[in-house]
Design a protein around this motif. Structure first.
Motif, short mmCIF file in Angstrom:
data_model
loop_
_atom_site.label_atom_id
_atom_site.label_comp_id
_atom_site.label_asym_id
_atom_site.label_seq_id
_atom_site.Cartn_x
_atom_site.Cartn_y
_atom_site.Cartn_z
N ALA A 55 0.96 -1.02 0.03
CA ALA A 55 -0.26 0.51 0.28
C ALA A 55 0.57 1.06 -0.08
O ALA A 55 0.37 2.14 -1.03
CB ALA A 55 -0.85 -0.19 0.85
N GLY A 56 1.89 1.06 0.88
CA GLY A 56 2.40 2.26 1.23
C GLY A 56 2.95 2.86 -0.36
O GLY A 56 3.19 3.82 -0.52
N PRO A 57 4.54 2.08 -0.24
CA PRO A 57 4.90 2.33 -1.53
C PRO A 57 4.47 3.01 -3.30
O PRO A 57 4.45 3.54 -3.97
CB PRO A 57 5.84 1.28 -2.06
CG PRO A 57 5.92 -0.04 -0.65
CD PRO A 57 4.09 0.62 -0.09
N TYR A 58 3.29 1.70 -3.25
CA TYR A 58 2.74 1.32 -4.85
C TYR A 58 1.82 3.10 -4.26
O TYR A 58 1.57 3.99 -4.84
CB TYR A 58 1.63 0.58 -4.87
CG TYR A 58 0.56 1.12 -5.63
CD1 TYR A 58 0.17 0.53 -7.06
CD2 TYR A 58 -0.94 1.69 -5.40
CE1 TYR A 58 -0.43 1.24 -8.07
CE2 TYR A 58 -1.39 2.41 -6.19
CZ TYR A 58 -1.56 2.09 -7.97
OH TYR A 58 -2.05 1.77 -8.84
N ALA A 59 1.42 3.76 -3.19
CA ALA A 59 0.02 5.01 -3.32
C ALA A 59 1.60 6.07 -3.50
O ALA A 59 1.08 7.38 -4.33
CB ALA A 59 -0.38 4.92 -1.63
N HIS A 60 2.18 6.26 -3.17
CA HIS A 60 3.63 7.33 -3.17
C HIS A 60 4.12 7.01 -4.47
O HIS A 60 4.42 7.92 -5.45
CB HIS A 60 4.81 6.80 -2.66
CG HIS A 60 6.11 7.78 -3.04
ND1 HIS A 60 6.88 7.55 -3.01
CD2 HIS A 60 5.87 8.90 -2.74
CE1 HIS A 60 8.27 8.27 -3.51
NE2 HIS A 60 7.41 9.19 -3.58
N LEU A 61 4.29 5.28 -5.18
CA LEU A 61 3.99 5.86 -7.01
C LEU A 61 3.15 6.16 -7.97
O LEU A 61 3.37 6.50 -8.67
CB LEU A 61 5.30 3.76 -7.48
CG LEU A 61 5.34 3.87 -8.47
CD1 LEU A 61 6.48 4.62 -9.13
CD2 LEU A 61 5.50 2.39 -9.02
N LEU A 62 2.13 5.54 -7.27
CA LEU A 62 0.72 6.34 -8.17
C LEU A 62 1.03 7.83 -7.69
O LEU A 62 0.83 8.13 -8.75
CB LEU A 62 -0.28 6.42 -7.36
CG LEU A 62 -1.81 6.67 -8.03
CD1 LEU A 62 -1.74 6.17 -9.12
CD2 LEU A 62 -2.81 5.80 -6.94
N GLY A 63 0.92 9.33 -6.65
CA GLY A 63 1.43 9.84 -6.76
C GLY A 63 2.51 10.22 -8.01
O GLY A 63 2.08 11.58 -8.19
N LEU A 64 3.51 10.07 -7.92
CA LEU A 64 4.31 10.16 -9.00
C LEU A 64 4.06 9.82 -9.94
O LEU A 64 4.40 10.76 -11.11
CB LEU A 64 5.82 9.94 -8.53
CG LEU A 64 6.78 9.55 -7.34
CD1 LEU A 64 8.13 8.73 -6.66
CD2 LEU A 64 6.81 10.87 -7.29
N ARG A 163 2.72 12.82 -1.09
CA ARG A 163 4.16 12.69 -0.96
C ARG A 163 4.21 12.89 -1.98
O ARG A 163 5.10 14.00 -2.70
CB ARG A 163 4.84 11.98 -0.07
CG ARG A 163 6.15 12.12 -0.04
CD ARG A 163 6.78 10.24 0.43
NE ARG A 163 8.69 11.29 0.97
CZ ARG A 163 9.02 12.15 2.17
NH1 ARG A 163 8.23 12.37 3.03
NH2 ARG A 163 10.31 11.71 2.59
N GLY A 164 4.12 11.72 -3.34
CA GLY A 164 3.94 11.40 -4.23
C GLY A 164 3.95 12.76 -5.68
O GLY A 164 4.66 13.64 -6.27
N LEU A 165 2.68 12.98 -5.09
CA LEU A 165 1.77 14.08 -5.43
C LEU A 165 2.63 15.71 -5.43
O LEU A 165 2.76 16.44 -6.39
CB LEU A 165 0.66 14.59 -5.33
CG LEU A 165 -0.42 13.85 -5.63
CD1 LEU A 165 -1.53 13.64 -4.95
CD2 LEU A 165 -0.99 13.38 -6.94
N PHE A 166 2.90 16.17 -4.38
CA PHE A 166 3.40 17.21 -4.47
C PHE A 166 5.15 17.27 -4.08
O PHE A 166 5.78 18.28 -5.15
CB PHE A 166 3.49 17.50 -2.45
CG PHE A 166 2.28 18.39 -2.21
CD1 PHE A 166 2.43 19.92 -2.71
CD2 PHE A 166 1.19 17.97 -1.83
CE1 PHE A 166 1.17 20.47 -1.76
CE2 PHE A 166 -0.10 18.07 -1.57
CZ PHE A 166 -0.14 19.61 -1.50
N HIS A 167 5.92 15.82 -4.50
CA HIS A 167 7.47 15.72 -4.77
C HIS A 167 6.84 16.10 -6.73
O HIS A 167 8.37 16.27 -7.07
CB HIS A 167 7.89 14.39 -4.57
CG HIS A 167 8.67 14.39 -2.95
ND1 HIS A 167 8.47 13.38 -2.90
CD2 HIS A 167 8.19 15.49 -2.35
CE1 HIS A 167 9.59 13.67 -1.00
NE2 HIS A 167 8.60 15.22 -0.63
#
Length: 244
Positions: A55-64, A163-167
């Motif tokens: 969940a965590g890595p995927y959510a971050h990668l989805l934002g990116l 985090r992915g979106l804002f980065h």
């Protein structure tokens, strides 16, 4: 086949001997041996086998991906997932690579230098399973909606998603204002997070994720979002922080 190969190699057989016995290349055998702890093989997809990504890595990668990512198809229907990362922020590049590796742990992630940025790249036939938003043309010119399983993962991990979106399309800046104190103007500085995106759908996803964390936000423009209240900035500092 992988299990049998690992048993033979663990028993002391050479790569060449196992290759002749099983008809598998030495490179593939070496990969099976060195990545024996991987949860699924190079052509297996957790989403195609009733599983789900971390969940965590995927959510971050989805934002990116929604910000600076894209999918492109190559030979034999193998897709390349590319996330563009600014050269100025090596920690962000490391984090993008780590999340990509966590979602697809059985293949290496490459860094490709371009003018002013680095592309973090991974190849897999099943990337479209993980990013069904893939399509032709810019994201702001097509509909971007999350599937139910994607929404559930973001609900579980809204911090990494933001985090992915804002980065990708956001920043943390220091604003200032003046106020009269004792008859004189005094300058005050305060931190603020800003997010900008031309896609109304992606902007709505950012707003939704902020709401999940009870972070107040406002829209100074149609394509720009601001988080300036102290309590909201404090929460984003825990999940995002300045770029580096």
């Amino acid at each position: 086949m992988r299990g049998r190969a690992r048993e033979l190699l663990a028993a002391g057989e050479t790569l060449s001997a196992v290759s002749r016995l099983l008809g598998v290349s030495r490179a593939t055998l070496r990969d099976w041996r060195d990545r024996a702890g991987a949860e699924y093989g190079p052509v297996d997809c957790p989403l195609c086998t009733n599983g789900k990504p971390a969940a965590g890595p995927y959510a971050h990668l989805l934002g990116l991906y929604l910000g600076d990512g894209c999918l492109s198809v190559g030979k034999k229907q193998v897709y390349a997932l590319r996330v563009a990362c600014d050269n100025k922020y090596p920690r962000l590049i490391d984090e993008a690579e780590a999340s990509m590796c966590a979602v697809h742990p059985t293949r290496p992630v490459r860094r490709v230098q371009a003018t002013g940025y680095i592309s973090v790249v991974s190849y897999w036939k099943h990337w479209p399973c993980h990013f069904p938003q893939h399509g032709s043309g810019p994201k702001h010119l097509r509909e971007i909606k999350l599937t139910d399983w994607q929404r559930n993962l973001v609900i579980a991990e809204p911090g990494p998603f933001l985090r992915g979106l804002f980065h990708s399309d956001g920043c943390r800046v220091t604003n200032w204002t003046t106020r009269p104190v004792g008859g004189m103007q005094k300058r005050y500085e305060y931190p603020r997070y800003q997010f900008s995106n031309e896609s109304a759908d992606i902007m709505e996803l950012c707003q939704w994720a902020l709401d999940l964390l009870a972070i107040p936000w406002r829209m100074p423009r149609r394509n720009a979002l601001s988080v300036a209240r102290r309590e909201g900035v404090a929460v984003l500092d825990r999940h995002i922080g300045p770029k580096s």
